[in-house]
Design an enzyme around this catalytic site. Structure first.
Site, mmCIF file in Angstrom:
data_model
loop_
_atom_site.group_PDB
_atom_site.id
_atom_site.type_symbol
_atom_site.label_atom_id
_atom_site.label_comp_id
_atom_site.label_asym_id
_atom_site.label_seq_id
_atom_site.Cartn_x
_atom_site.Cartn_y
_atom_site.Cartn_z
ATOM 1 N NE ARG A 15 1.805 -1.846 -3.469
ATOM 2 C CZ ARG A 15 3.120 -1.949 -3.489
ATOM 3 N NH1 ARG A 15 3.828 -1.821 -2.366
ATOM 4 N NH2 ARG A 15 3.766 -2.122 -4.638
ATOM 5 C CG ASP A 16 5.077 1.499 -4.660
ATOM 6 O OD1 ASP A 16 5.577 1.215 -3.565
ATOM 7 O OD2 ASP A 16 5.759 1.715 -5.670
ATOM 8 C CG HIS A 207 7.887 0.440 -10.479
ATOM 9 N ND1 HIS A 207 6.662 0.156 -9.909
ATOM 10 C CD2 HIS A 207 8.548 1.190 -9.561
ATOM 11 C CE1 HIS A 207 6.587 0.705 -8.709
ATOM 12 N NE2 HIS A 207 7.734 1.343 -8.480
ATOM 13 C CG HIS A 209 11.159 5.011 -7.347
ATOM 14 N ND1 HIS A 209 10.705 5.279 -6.075
ATOM 15 C CD2 HIS A 209 10.549 3.854 -7.711
ATOM 16 C CE1 HIS A 209 9.863 4.331 -5.688
ATOM 17 N NE2 HIS A 209 9.760 3.453 -6.669
ATOM 18 C CB CYS A 240 11.895 2.551 -1.446
ATOM 19 S SG CYS A 240 12.393 0.889 -0.898
ATOM 20 C CG ASN A 249 6.401 4.821 -7.392
ATOM 21 O OD1 ASN A 249 7.172 3.918 -7.618
ATOM 22 N ND2 ASN A 249 5.580 4.822 -6.350
#
Length: 302
Positions: A15-16, A207, A209, A240, A249
């Site tokens: 997803r991300d 979470h 990056h 992002c 990520n």
């Protein structure tokens, strides 16, 4: 120092990781990625997002992907749902968990979802209520918890405020996200501590990056606080669109290598995980973004 003996990895690559790819990624590749990840031992997989295809065209095949997955007992499949319309569409695909999101930055909230932090929480309240009534767990993500591309450094109190608001509407778990990767260990710890004022240790995750190369340091700093759950993305997929220059990520392979080196259990087969990451990168015509994967693939080829 007492680090956790076992850590849960929430794989967000499907997803991300894939949502910002400019070229369409076939649903078959996404389904194959989920299967490869669960074959590698991942038990928490963020599969897709039920958002308007106008805003995120890469996720327009969300129902097709969810329908194509061969579900495995013991694996939790989560989806992102930004509003009631998204939740109602997601409900038909039987997710085990939904994810809602709010920023610790007012400017980022406006740029990302065109509303204030308070308005975003109000928008998620009926989603959370409906999900819990249906027996679906609700996870919340607090983006820009350390820094914002528009506001700069974010005070920990802002993270605490969003965590408090999420708790009030029934969000059961919060992830503290360094969306643009500017965090360093002590800053990340302070952001986590702010969330921990409202949630128990087992319901707070990290979470991170890797824009400035700090993600693994921030994982370790989180472990020092007892945090035992992290969102990661296979082969470092993702970024992002609202944060200029933000890289992907932190790579799942890199985090797993670190954890195994610390003697921390994950239940993940690193070799199979590397294969999963390499397969999706090959499918979309990109080099692998994981340093551990690149190093171990090079050793295989020797």
């Amino acid at each position: 120092m007492n680090l956790p003996s076992r850590v849960k990895i929430v794989e967000v690559g499907p997803r991300d990781g894939l949502q910002n790819e400019k070229q369409p990624v076939a649903a078959a590749h996404k389904v194959a990625l989920v299967h490869a990840l669960q074959d590698a031992g991942l038990t928490e997989i963020e599969v897709t997002s039920f958002v308007s295809p106008k805003w995120v065209p890469q996720m327009a095949d969300n129902a097709e992907v969810m329908a194509g997955i061969q579900r495995r007992p013991g694996v939790r499949y989560s989806v992102l749902t930004p509003n009631m319309k998204g939740f109602e569409a997601a409900l038909a695909t039987k997710p085990d968990e939904i994810v809602v999101f709010g920023a610790a930055s007012e400017a980022f909230s406006q740029k990302n979802i065109n509303c204030s932090i308070a308005e975003s929480i109000e928008r998620f309240a009926p989603v959370t209520e409906a999900a819990r009534a249906a027996g679906i767990k609700v996870r919340g993500a607090i983006s820009c918890a350390v820094g914002c591309p528009y506001e700069g450094e974010i005070a920990p109190e802002r993270v605490g405020m969003v965590a408090r608001l999420m708790k009030q509407i029934g969000v059961q778990h919060v992830g503290v996200a360094d969306t643009i990767g500017v965090g360093t260990p002590r800053k990340v710890q302070r952001a986590l501590e702010a969330a921990l004022e409202h949630y128990p240790l087992q319901e707070v995750s990290g979470h991170y990056h890797d824009t400035y190369g700090q993600a693994l340091s921030n994982v370790y700093a989180s472990l020092e606080l007892g945090i035992a759950s992290f969102d990661t993305s296979v082969s470092g997929l993702g970024g992002c669109p609202y944060a200029k220059g933000a890289t992907g990520n932190v790579a799942t392979e890199d985090v797993v290598y670190l954890l195994h080196g610390l003697g921390i259990e994950t239940g993940i087969d690193l070799d199979r995980l590397i294969d999963a990451g390499q397969a999706i990168r090959t499918a979309i015509g990109q080099p692998n973004g994981s340093r551990v994967a690149r190093a171990m693939i090079a050793k295989r080829d020797c």
